[in-house]
Design an enzyme around this catalytic site. Structure first.
Site, PDB file in Angstrom:
ATOM      1  N   LEU A 132      58.846  -1.291  30.952  1.00  8.52           N
ATOM      2  CA  LEU A 132      58.430  -2.673  31.142  1.00  8.52           C
ATOM      3  C   LEU A 132      59.322  -3.272  32.223  1.00  8.52           C
ATOM      4  CD1 LEU A 132      58.053  -3.953  27.447  1.00  8.52           C
ATOM      5  CD2 LEU A 132      56.237  -3.196  28.982  1.00  8.52           C
ATOM      6  N   ASP A 133      58.757  -4.062  33.121  1.00  4.71           N
ATOM      7  CA  ASP A 133      59.568  -4.749  34.112  1.00  4.71           C
ATOM      8  C   ASP A 133      60.625  -5.609  33.419  1.00  4.71           C
ATOM      9  OD1 ASP A 133      58.080  -3.662  36.184  1.00  4.71           O
ATOM     10  OD2 ASP A 133      56.700  -5.368  36.275  1.00  4.71           O
ATOM     11  N   LYS A 134      61.705  -5.872  34.109  1.00  6.43           N
ATOM     12  CA  LYS A 134      62.842  -6.594  33.536  1.00  6.43           C
ATOM     13  C   LYS A 134      62.420  -7.896  32.860  1.00  6.43           C
ATOM     14  CE  LYS A 134      65.846  -8.726  36.257  1.00  6.43           C
ATOM     15  NZ  LYS A 134      65.938 -10.136  35.764  1.00  6.43           N
ATOM     16  N   VAL A 136      59.489  -8.765  31.744  1.00  7.32           N
ATOM     17  CA  VAL A 136      58.373  -8.617  30.812  1.00  7.32           C
ATOM     18  C   VAL A 136      58.939  -8.267  29.438  1.00  7.32           C
ATOM     19  CG1 VAL A 136      56.317  -7.252  30.252  1.00  7.32           C
ATOM     20  CG2 VAL A 136      56.767  -7.952  32.619  1.00  7.32           C
ATOM     21  N   ARG A 230      49.881  -7.255  36.635  1.00  6.49           N
ATOM     22  CA  ARG A 230      50.347  -8.339  37.501  1.00  6.49           C
ATOM     23  C   ARG A 230      49.583  -8.369  38.822  1.00  6.49           C
ATOM     24  NH1 ARG A 230      56.797  -7.731  37.584  1.00  6.49           N
ATOM     25  NH2 ARG A 230      56.562  -9.637  38.864  1.00  6.49           N
TER      26      ARG A 230
END
Length: 287
Positions: A132-134, A136, A230
């Protein structure tokens, strides 16, 4: 965390090679190839054995995964929100603002390192299954051993491991749809280019709740590309609220309004179905 597997050879497996037995037990060719190297040791009736050895009924095959490398430990700074744990996997509810794994900018404050420091285990290898992106939030799986990691990665590839997300996008979408588009990663760019060639993406969504100028959607990915949610919704003119990388407004949330809310998969060895959910975080709740 080391993994040790014990198998007793059956009448049906009598006369097979160790390699054939491993294949019959569900090990992939890639996993079996790793047994030739130092990451694993195998024993037949207590003696070291190679994959071409023939086995007989009642023989006992033991596979031991070794992890001799050590990593620095730090005082535990936070208690991870563990949703599920067994000897093979640990699943956490990752807060927004914490990276999934170490990087050159985040060597000690990522979720993987937080887990290692929480266990105070210098041999704990960080094996995230997906990421997961930072900024998110939501559910993250970490495998505790390489055998589990290989099997979970195969489940992702085969579509057995499924994730569902909550997102809040700007504007109003139709009630439900499937988006098919492509994303291309440009060298030196943080963003993915929408419908400019690259890899195909298939994204399903359904509107869960409508607000005055946004809507809450549940998203299911048939493909798993970087920034698929996104970049995909931004590409059709509905960026995620708070996602400044793709043109989202920060008037009520300062990070991408995206949360991994549900995960389904099979325990890598017992094959028991595991389903976990994480509720919508406070910063994504709208009235």
């Amino acid at each position: 965390m080391n993994k040790e597997l014990h198998y007793q050879i059956t009448d049906k497996q009598n006369g097979l090679t160790v390699k054939a037995v491993l294949s019959s037990l569900g090990f992939s060719r890639h996993e079996i190839s790793r047994f030739k190297f130092s990451a694993y040791q195998m024993y037949l009736n207590g003696e070291p054995v190679m994959v071409n050895q023939v086995v007989h009924t009642t023989d006992v095959l033991v596979i031991e995964e070794l992890n001799l490398e050590t990593y620095p430990l730090h005082p535990s700074v936070m208690r991870p929100d563990i949703l599920y744990e067994d000897e093979d996997i640990v699943i956490v509810d990752k807060p927004a603002g914490i990276p999934s794994h170490p990087s050159h900018l985040h060597l000690t404050d990522d979720m993987g390192t937080i887990l290692r420091d929480y266990y105070q285990d210098e041999h704990f290898v960080i094996r995230p299954i997906g990421r997961l992106d930072k900024d998110v939030s939501g559910i993250m799986i970490y495998a505790k051993n390489q055998l589990s990691a290989a099997r979970l990665t195969a489940q992702r590839k085969d579509g057995i491991l499924q994730k569902h997300y909550y997102a809040i996008v700007e504007g109003q979408l139709e009630d439900k749809a499937t988006l098919i588009f492509s994303l291309l990663k440009e060298d030196g760019q943080l963003t993915q280019s929408f419908n400019q060639g690259g890899k195909q993406c298939i994204t399903e969504y359904e509107v869960m709740k409508r607000y005055q100028t946004e809507c809450l959607i549940e998203v299911h990915l048939q493909t798993g590309r970087t920034h698929q949610i996104r970049a995909g919704f931004a590409g059709i003119g509905h960026p995620l609220c708070g996602d400044t990388l793709y043109g989202g407004s920060t008037h009520w949330i300062k990070r991408p309004a995206l949360h991994c809310a549900r995960i389904e998969f099979l325990q890598p060895f017992t094959k028991a179905k595991i389903v976990l959910e994480s509720p919508l975080p406070e910063d994504m709740k709208r009235k």
